[in-house]
Structures are given as C-alpha cells and as structure tokens.
Design an enzyme around this catalytic site. Structure first.
Site, PDB file in Angstrom:
ATOM      1  CD  GLU A 170      47.692  20.924  57.689  1.00 28.66           C
ATOM      2  OE1 GLU A 170      48.371  20.331  56.837  1.00 28.66           O
ATOM      3  OE2 GLU A 170      46.847  20.354  58.385  1.00 28.66           O
TER       4      GLU A 170
ATOM      5  CD  GLU B 129      42.882  20.053  57.871  1.00 24.53           C
ATOM      6  OE1 GLU B 129      43.599  19.021  57.935  1.00 24.53           O
ATOM      7  OE2 GLU B 129      43.024  20.918  56.993  1.00 24.53           O
TER       8      GLU B 129
HETATM    9  O1  IFM Z   1      44.153  15.933  53.800  1.00 23.50           O
HETATM   10  C1  IFM Z   1      44.980  16.704  54.617  1.00 23.50           C
HETATM   11  C2  IFM Z   1      44.576  18.161  54.553  1.00 23.50           C
HETATM   12  O2  IFM Z   1      44.575  18.640  53.259  1.00 23.50           O
HETATM   13  C3  IFM Z   1      45.545  18.993  55.367  1.00 23.50           C
HETATM   14  N1  IFM Z   1      45.706  18.467  56.700  1.00 23.50           N
HETATM   15  C4  IFM Z   1      45.945  17.056  56.845  1.00 23.50           C
HETATM   16  C5  IFM Z   1      44.916  16.262  56.054  1.00 23.50           C
HETATM   17  C6  IFM Z   1      45.180  14.755  56.213  1.00 23.50           C
HETATM   18  O3  IFM Z   1      46.445  14.421  55.728  1.00 23.50           O
END
Ligand code: IFM
Length: 483
Positions: free
Chosen positions: A175, A375
């Site tokens: 990200e 994710e």
């Molecule tokens: O916890 C975070 C992660 O580190 C990166 N993506 C989003 C998740 C939730 O906010």
C-alpha cells in the site's frame, strides 16, 4: 488437530483447486520486541511515542508478542488449514540504520519463521516493506528523497540473499498510497508530515524503490519465485452521473490508483494527474530512466480492499475541511461522502460490490496479470464472553459477502489466485493502536492468550470444504468449541 469438527462450511462458496487460502499480518503490528536483537526505531516507533498521534498512546513495543510466540502462531495457522501466510520483514530489525550489513539475529527470526511455515506445509509470502522505515532514513529525508529508494533496493538484496531459496512469493511494497499520502500528506500515519509536494515525491520514490527492488529480486531469486506489488486500490464512485461528479471520480482515481498502476504497468504517469497537481509540483523529481525501472514486469498484483470511496464535485460554497488532506490539490475540488450501509468499527461501510468493481476493472485493464486478494477483513469490538467464546457474526457476514464477490469474479473470468484474510491476529492498528481488532484470532493483550473467534472456525471450515477435507453440502457448520 483441526479447528473444525466433521461439519461442512456454512456456505457452498467454491474456489478452483489450488486456490491459496491465507491470512496476512505485518511486522510492526504483531511482532513486539521493539528493542531486541539490535533493532533500532522505525518511523512508527517514533510516531507512536509522540503524544497525541496514536489512540491511548499505544505503541508496537509488545504488540501481539509474535517475536516470542511465533511457533504457537504458526501452529494456529496449521490448525486453521491455511495454505499460505503473508508476513512482512521489519527493515530496522534486519538492517537497523537502513544501511550496511544485515544483523544476523534479526534475519534469523525470519529464517525460523519461514522454516516453521514450510514444515507446516504453509507457503510463505514475504512483504519487504509494510511501513516501518528505519528512523535514520527518515531523518535523512525519508521517501520524499530519491536516496531512500536506493537504500530500499540495498535492503531488499540483504533479505533476498538470506531467504531467496525458500520464499516462493515476494512483495516489494504494501500500500504505497498509505506510505505517501497518509505519511506525508495528511500526517495521520508515520512520519506525520503534512506537505502535499512531499507526498507526491514520496509516491514517485516508492514507485522507484519498487522498480529497483524488482530488478534486485530478479537477479537474486530463483526463476520459480514470483514478484509482486500490493496496492490498496480505491473503488471510486461518483455521487451522481453529472459531469462534475465524474470529474471528481477521475481526479481521485488518478491520485489513488493510476499514480501507481500507470507507471508500474504502462511506464508513464497519467497526463491528468500531472495537470491536476501542477500547482503543487512540476514533477521534476522524475528522472530519465525512472519509468523504465518502475515498469519492470511483475508476476502478480496484490489487491487490498476494505470499503469503497464516494466522491462528488465540491460545488459552490464548499469549504475544505481545514485539516491536512491526503489528496494533493484535490481539496478544493472534491467532497468525500459516506457510502451507505452498515459500518465496521473503523466506521468503514461494508460494501462487497466495491471489490467486485475493482476486480472487473483489473480484468479489463490488466488481463494478463494474475491477482491475489492480499488483504480483506473487518474490525469489530470483539470480546470473550463468559464461556470464553468470541462471537463475531458481523465479521463472518463481511467475509462471506466479500468471498462471494471473489467467487463470482473468478466465475466471470478474473484470474484471482488466492485470498489472504486481514488479519490472523488482533494487532496494533496504526493510529488506532489496540482500539480496533481485525483478527480472526482474539488476542488478550494483557496475557497474550490467543482464542479462535467464530470467524476463524468459519474460515477453517470454508478452507477445509474447498480443499476436499469435509463435504460442503450447505448445512450450517458446527465448529469445535474452545482451545
Ligand atoms: O492494518 C492495516 C494494514 O496494515 C494495511 N491495510 C489496511 C489494514 C487495516 O487498516
């Protein structure tokens, strides 16, 4: 031992043979041991120690103590039947000042983790950067400076030399939008700077760091290893189909999505992005050769998705919020609106259609790039009830709807190879500290006791059904109680 008894998964969600079933975590969020084995502070150690930056003054000093409980955590993954596990390496644990030789004790932790995973039949997926820049590199200017991209490439070589023979899937950055725009634009993430030009410079140098890292990995890894990038692409929707709202969508799409997709996959920055931001920067930090470096081919794209983004044209009378914005030059032109629907503990609307929209788009735009959902998950205020159980029906509903979107996308031809649920454990949720729980395993942070939530049992049953270990006949699951 398994997390499921002999009952089937609750729904007949069906995925192709070989689909990867994972969970994801990140070093600073779970490891703890912040001062052990020569680790030096990262920007998140500094930020979390700065009063007012993180809810309740929480830090990652201990987190979920994964550094010491790793064998127990891998055993949990095996019990859930995971086929894959996505973790990140802490840069300041293996190369404390962000320069020079590796600290062997730091690397040894990741060697042990990798070996345990492989022994348990779980494929490791390694992320090289999940936001924990060594503080010394931030002191030297951080991601807005070009030098940081080169430092990153050198660190990548250190990790690839140590673990290259054992890790089948490598991710350069997690990200980069958050690193650039929350870290240097709105300042709600470390290092907490609020400078729109610095945010755009950071975005470019993160892209460059990614490209340089791909070059290093191609040189040092066996051919069988896959190299990827993980983006939290935004599913941007307009409040209406009016031209002005469509233009707001275009603007945010450029700043959230195309600022990464275009250079990585097409070797250029979007013209409209350069025009929209011309009052902030002239982009002269992009040097000859950078875009060729950034657009080195990768094997897979990881998509992180949680919730959609709804925007409208600012319109007359719009007053920008006055707080630093993560969107350079867009504050005057764009309003952000809440999406409808139920919300998670992050106040994020639950909307699986956003995931479907992104997958359809990626199929159109990058038809030859295999995808992973790297994710997806939800935070709720979970607690253990008097019987010791952790009931989280909202999370199960969230996961079920999003996995159904993935199932449908695959049926319509999108090449999704796996799903990594965020997250395995409750953990340090950045600016929210321990105040938000994303895990499917509950962590009592006082005792560090782990308890499977109902969602963990649900996920285990789904995995088992798809791996042919129990029949999936649509009957409601009964999950084995207690651990
Ligand atoms: O916890 C975070 C992660 O580190 C990166 N993506 C989003 C998740 C939730 O906010």
């Amino acid at each position: 031992m398994t997390a499921v008894d002999d009952q089937p998964a609750a729904r007949t969600l069906r995925f192709p043979p070989g689909f990867r079933w994972g969970t994801a975590t990140a070093a600073y969020q779970i490891e703890g041991g912040a001062q052990e084995d020569g680790r030096t502070p990262s920007i998140w150690d500094t930020f979390s120690r700065t009063p007012g930056r993180v809810l309740n003054g929480d830090t990652g000093d201990i987190a979920a103590d994964h550094l010491h409980r790793m064998p127990e955590d891998v055993a949990l993954m095996a019990e859930l039947g995971l086929t894959d596990y996505r973790f990140s390496v802490s840069w300041p644990r293996v190369q404390p000042t962000g320069r020079g030789p590796a600290v062997q004790r730091g690397l040894d932790f990741y060697r042990r983790l990798t070996d345990r995973l492989l022994d348990a039949g779980i494929r490791p997926a390694l992320t090289l950067y999940h936001w924990d820049l060594p503080q010394e590199l931030e002191d030297a200017g951080g991601w807005p400076e070009r030098e940081t991209a080169q430092r990153f490439a050198d660190y990548v070589a250190v990790v690839a030399e140590a673990l290259g023979d054992r890790i089948p899937l490598w991710t350069t950055l997690n990200e980069p939008w958050c690193s650039a725009f929350l870290g240097y634009g709105s300042g709600v993430h470390a290092p907490g700077r609020t400078d729109p030009e610095a945010a755009l410079r950071a975005a470019h140098h993160l892209n460059l760091g990614h490209g340089l890292a791909v070059g290093v990995l191609r040189e040092l890894l066996p051919e069988s290893a896959a190299v990827s990038l993980v983006l939290n692409l935004a599913a941007v929707r307009g409040a209406s189909d009016a031209a002005a709202d469509r233009d707001a969508v275009r603007r945010i799409d450029a700043l959230a999505n195309r600022i990464f997709l275009d250079p990585v996959f097409h070797g250029s920055y979007p013209r409209d992005l350069l025009d929209d931001t011309e009052e902030v920067t002239d982009w002269s930090f992009v040097r000859d050769g950078d875009l060729a470096e950034i657009s080195r081919p990768i094997d897979m794209l990881g998509l992180n998705y949680y919730t959609p983004t709804v925007v409208a044209a600012a319109g007359p009378g719009h007053v920008p919020s006055g707080t630093p914005s993560p969107w350079p030059a867009a504050d005057e032109a764009v309003r952000f609106l809440p999406a409808p629907g139920p919300r998670t503990a992050m106040d994020w609307p639950v909307d699986a259609d956003g995931l479907a929209e992104l997958l359809a788009r990626l199929r159109r735009e990058l038809p030859r790039t295999p995808l992973l959902i790297t994710e997806n998950g939800a935070a709720y205020h979970d607690y253990a009830d008097p019987s010791g159980a952790v009931r989280d029906p909202e999370r199960i509903a969230y996961l079920e709807s999003h996995l159904a979107a993935v199932e449908q996308a695959i049926a319509s031809g999108v090449d999704v190879r796996g799903y990594f649920l965020w997250s395995l454990l409750d953990n340090f949720e950045w600016a929210y500290g321990y105040g938000r729980r994303f895990g499917i395993v509950h962590v009592d942070f006082a005792s560090q006791r782990r308890t499977l939530k109902d969602s963990a049992r649900w996920y285990a049953a789904l995995i088992a059904a798809n791996r042919g270990q129990v029949p999936a006949d649509g009957r409601r699951s009964r999950y084995r109680r207690g651990r």
